[in-house]
Design a protein around this motif. Structure first.
Motif, PDB file in Angstrom:
ATOM      1  N   VAL A  55       0.823  -1.208   0.000  1.00  0.00           N
ATOM      2  CA  VAL A  55       0.000   0.000   0.000  1.00  0.00           C
ATOM      3  C   VAL A  55       0.855   1.255   0.000  1.00  0.00           C
ATOM      4  O   VAL A  55       0.481   2.277  -0.560  1.00  0.00           O
ATOM      5  CB  VAL A  55      -0.958   0.003   1.211  1.00  0.00           C
ATOM      6  N   SER A  56       2.040   1.175   0.607  1.00  0.00           N
ATOM      7  CA  SER A  56       2.885   2.368   0.710  1.00  0.00           C
ATOM      8  C   SER A  56       3.375   2.839  -0.655  1.00  0.00           C
ATOM      9  O   SER A  56       3.645   4.008  -0.843  1.00  0.00           O
ATOM     10  CB  SER A  56       4.091   2.078   1.615  1.00  0.00           C
ATOM     11  N   THR A  57       3.490   1.907  -1.610  1.00  0.00           N
ATOM     12  CA  THR A  57       3.962   2.293  -2.928  1.00  0.00           C
ATOM     13  C   THR A  57       2.815   2.632  -3.863  1.00  0.00           C
ATOM     14  O   THR A  57       3.035   3.148  -4.943  1.00  0.00           O
ATOM     15  CB  THR A  57       4.803   1.166  -3.546  1.00  0.00           C
ATOM     16  N   ALA A  58       1.583   2.328  -3.482  1.00  0.00           N
ATOM     17  CA  ALA A  58       0.442   2.629  -4.347  1.00  0.00           C
ATOM     18  C   ALA A  58      -0.031   4.063  -4.175  1.00  0.00           C
ATOM     19  O   ALA A  58      -0.817   4.562  -4.957  1.00  0.00           O
ATOM     20  CB  ALA A  58      -0.708   1.673  -4.042  1.00  0.00           C
ATOM     21  N   GLY A  59       0.462   4.749  -3.155  1.00  0.00           N
ATOM     22  CA  GLY A  59       0.149   6.164  -2.976  1.00  0.00           C
ATOM     23  C   GLY A  59      -1.263   6.436  -2.507  1.00  0.00           C
ATOM     24  O   GLY A  59      -1.821   7.490  -2.796  1.00  0.00           O
ATOM     25  N   VAL A  60      -1.867   5.493  -1.795  1.00  0.00           N
ATOM     26  CA  VAL A  60      -3.237   5.683  -1.333  1.00  0.00           C
ATOM     27  C   VAL A  60      -3.381   5.211   0.102  1.00  0.00           C
ATOM     28  O   VAL A  60      -2.640   4.379   0.573  1.00  0.00           O
ATOM     29  CB  VAL A  60      -4.249   4.901  -2.207  1.00  0.00           C
ATOM     30  N   ALA A  61      -4.383   5.749   0.769  1.00  0.00           N
ATOM     31  CA  ALA A  61      -4.765   5.258   2.083  1.00  0.00           C
ATOM     32  C   ALA A  61      -6.102   4.550   1.919  1.00  0.00           C
ATOM     33  O   ALA A  61      -6.984   5.026   1.219  1.00  0.00           O
ATOM     34  CB  ALA A  61      -4.890   6.421   3.060  1.00  0.00           C
ATOM     35  N   VAL A 217      -8.584  -3.930  -2.163  1.00  0.00           N
ATOM     36  CA  VAL A 217      -7.705  -3.860  -0.995  1.00  0.00           C
ATOM     37  C   VAL A 217      -8.434  -4.424   0.217  1.00  0.00           C
ATOM     38  O   VAL A 217      -9.652  -4.325   0.327  1.00  0.00           O
ATOM     39  CB  VAL A 217      -7.244  -2.416  -0.701  1.00  0.00           C
ATOM     40  N   VAL A 218      -7.652  -5.017   1.088  1.00  0.00           N
ATOM     41  CA  VAL A 218      -8.217  -5.622   2.293  1.00  0.00           C
ATOM     42  C   VAL A 218      -8.557  -4.535   3.312  1.00  0.00           C
ATOM     43  O   VAL A 218      -7.718  -3.696   3.636  1.00  0.00           O
ATOM     44  CB  VAL A 218      -7.213  -6.620   2.904  1.00  0.00           C
ATOM     45  N   VAL A 219      -9.777  -4.570   3.796  1.00  0.00           N
ATOM     46  CA  VAL A 219     -10.214  -3.633   4.829  1.00  0.00           C
ATOM     47  C   VAL A 219     -10.067  -4.263   6.202  1.00  0.00           C
ATOM     48  O   VAL A 219      -9.661  -3.613   7.160  1.00  0.00           O
ATOM     49  CB  VAL A 219     -11.682  -3.213   4.581  1.00  0.00           C
ATOM     50  N   THR A 244       0.608  -5.264   2.857  1.00  0.00           N
ATOM     51  CA  THR A 244       0.336  -5.830   1.514  1.00  0.00           C
ATOM     52  C   THR A 244      -1.161  -6.094   1.370  1.00  0.00           C
ATOM     53  O   THR A 244      -1.603  -7.240   1.424  1.00  0.00           O
ATOM     54  CB  THR A 244       1.120  -7.136   1.310  1.00  0.00           C
ATOM     55  N   PRO A 245      -1.952  -5.059   1.178  1.00  0.00           N
ATOM     56  CA  PRO A 245      -3.412  -5.228   1.181  1.00  0.00           C
ATOM     57  C   PRO A 245      -4.037  -5.552  -0.174  1.00  0.00           C
ATOM     58  O   PRO A 245      -5.191  -5.951  -0.226  1.00  0.00           O
ATOM     59  CB  PRO A 245      -3.890  -3.860   1.654  1.00  0.00           C
ATOM     60  N   PHE A 246      -3.310  -5.394  -1.270  1.00  0.00           N
ATOM     61  CA  PHE A 246      -3.932  -5.562  -2.586  1.00  0.00           C
ATOM     62  C   PHE A 246      -4.170  -7.031  -2.911  1.00  0.00           C
ATOM     63  O   PHE A 246      -3.296  -7.874  -2.721  1.00  0.00           O
ATOM     64  CB  PHE A 246      -3.066  -4.929  -3.679  1.00  0.00           C
ATOM     65  N   VAL A 247      -5.351  -7.319  -3.418  1.00  0.00           N
ATOM     66  CA  VAL A 247      -5.683  -8.664  -3.895  1.00  0.00           C
ATOM     67  C   VAL A 247      -6.230  -8.533  -5.311  1.00  0.00           C
ATOM     68  O   VAL A 247      -6.731  -7.480  -5.706  1.00  0.00           O
ATOM     69  CB  VAL A 247      -6.705  -9.361  -2.982  1.00  0.00           C
ATOM     70  N   PHE A 248      -6.152  -9.644  -6.072  1.00  0.00           N
ATOM     71  CA  PHE A 248      -6.469  -9.567  -7.495  1.00  0.00           C
ATOM     72  C   PHE A 248      -7.385 -10.700  -7.937  1.00  0.00           C
ATOM     73  O   PHE A 248      -7.332 -11.813  -7.399  1.00  0.00           O
ATOM     74  CB  PHE A 248      -5.175  -9.563  -8.307  1.00  0.00           C
TER      75      PHE A 248
END
Length: 284
Positions: A55-61, A217-219, A244-248
């Motif tokens: 998440v830190s590299t995706a630039g979003v909260a 993203v995982v909440v 690492t919250p992103f899932v696909f």
């Protein structure tokens, strides 16, 4: 629905990123009036994928994403703007390529070298039979050439019809395999809906053994691990948490459970865009 300028918020208790984050999300209004455009969401997802889901590299909260999509982390969507979400972000369904037509299948069948040689032989026999036909011979001079040509036609037609039938059967099997239900959080309640009816902004329940139906993203997560071998070739299960919250789409939950905020569906997902690009290349 939450709208407005760029958001900067602390994480909500029990959600992804328990510590305060300085990450923000661009919330340029989309045509549908939501805080995040489809293009921006796809950019976020691709950035998350390229940077190993961090998440830190995706630039979003994550809380900014929730707010930008008008989703409450405790109650989910209200359901009153589902049609608007579909119009803005698309359906969670990828239209299959149109079936190959019978004439095209016949042309493909005709590319067989043996059939091409037989056609050439038919033409040669036809020319010779007509041009040098012996009047004493009761059989028409064109008979052998036409017979060979008719044989080629029958073989081509039979092959094309068989392929046509197989394509239709395969299409029906794909339609049946695509029929599934998924649990989402709406109006504070867990409801089961057709997977195709998931919209961007939905909070999707993912449990052990599930195939993840969206990019997001995982909440919330409970010992949540996902296998992404189908996308990256990475054989090890990956833990999904604040880091690492992103899932696909298409990856599988191998352990625990999670609540995922849908950021992209259907052809807007990472896999969906690859399929669309592949179809375009094959069409050239």
């Amino acid at each position: 629905m939450c709208k407005g300028p760029a958001l900067r918020m602390a994480s909500l208790p029990g959600q992804i990123g328990d510590e305060e984050t300085a990450l923000t999300a661009s919330t340029t209004k989309s045509a549908g009036g939501f805080g995040l455009s489809k293009a921006r969401l796809e950019e976020i997802v691709e950035d998350g994928f390229a940077n190993h889901s961090k998440v830190s590299t995706a630039g979003v909260a994550v809380e900014s994403l929730l707010a930008g999509l008008g989703c409450d982390a405790k109650t989910g969507l209200t359901g009153i703007d589902l049609a608007e979400r579909v119009a803005t972000y698309g359906r969670n369904f990828i239209e299959p390529p149109p079936p190959t037509g019978l004439l095209e299948l016949m042309w493909e069948a005709l590319q067989d070298p043996t059939l091409i040689l037989l056609l050439v032989a038919a033409v040669v026999n036809l020319i010779l039979g007509i041009g040098f036909h012996d009047p004493a011979n009761p059989e028409p001079g064109w008979l052998e050439g036409v017979a060979i040509g008719a044989t080629v036609f029958v073989v081509v037609m039979a092959t094309a019809l068989l392929d046509y039938s197989k394509e239709r059967q395969f299409q029906k099997l794909n339609e049946k395999s695509g029929e599934s239900t998924t649990a989402v959080l709406r109006n504070g309640k867990q409801v089961d809906i057709d997977t195709k009816e998931i919209v961007v902004g939905d909070l999707v329940y993912v449990r052990y053994g599930d195939s993840i139906p969206v990019d997001g993203v995982v909440v919330r997560a409970s010992d949540f691990e996902v296998n992404e071998a189908s996308l990256t070739g990475e054989p090890d299960d990956l833990k999904k948490n604040a880091a690492t919250p992103f899932v696909f789409t298409g990856t599988g939950c191998m352990k625990g459970s999670g609540l995922v905020l849908a950021l992209a569906v259907g052809s807007g997902t990472h896999v969906g865009r690859l399929k669309v690009e592949l179809e375009l290349v094959q069409a050239i």
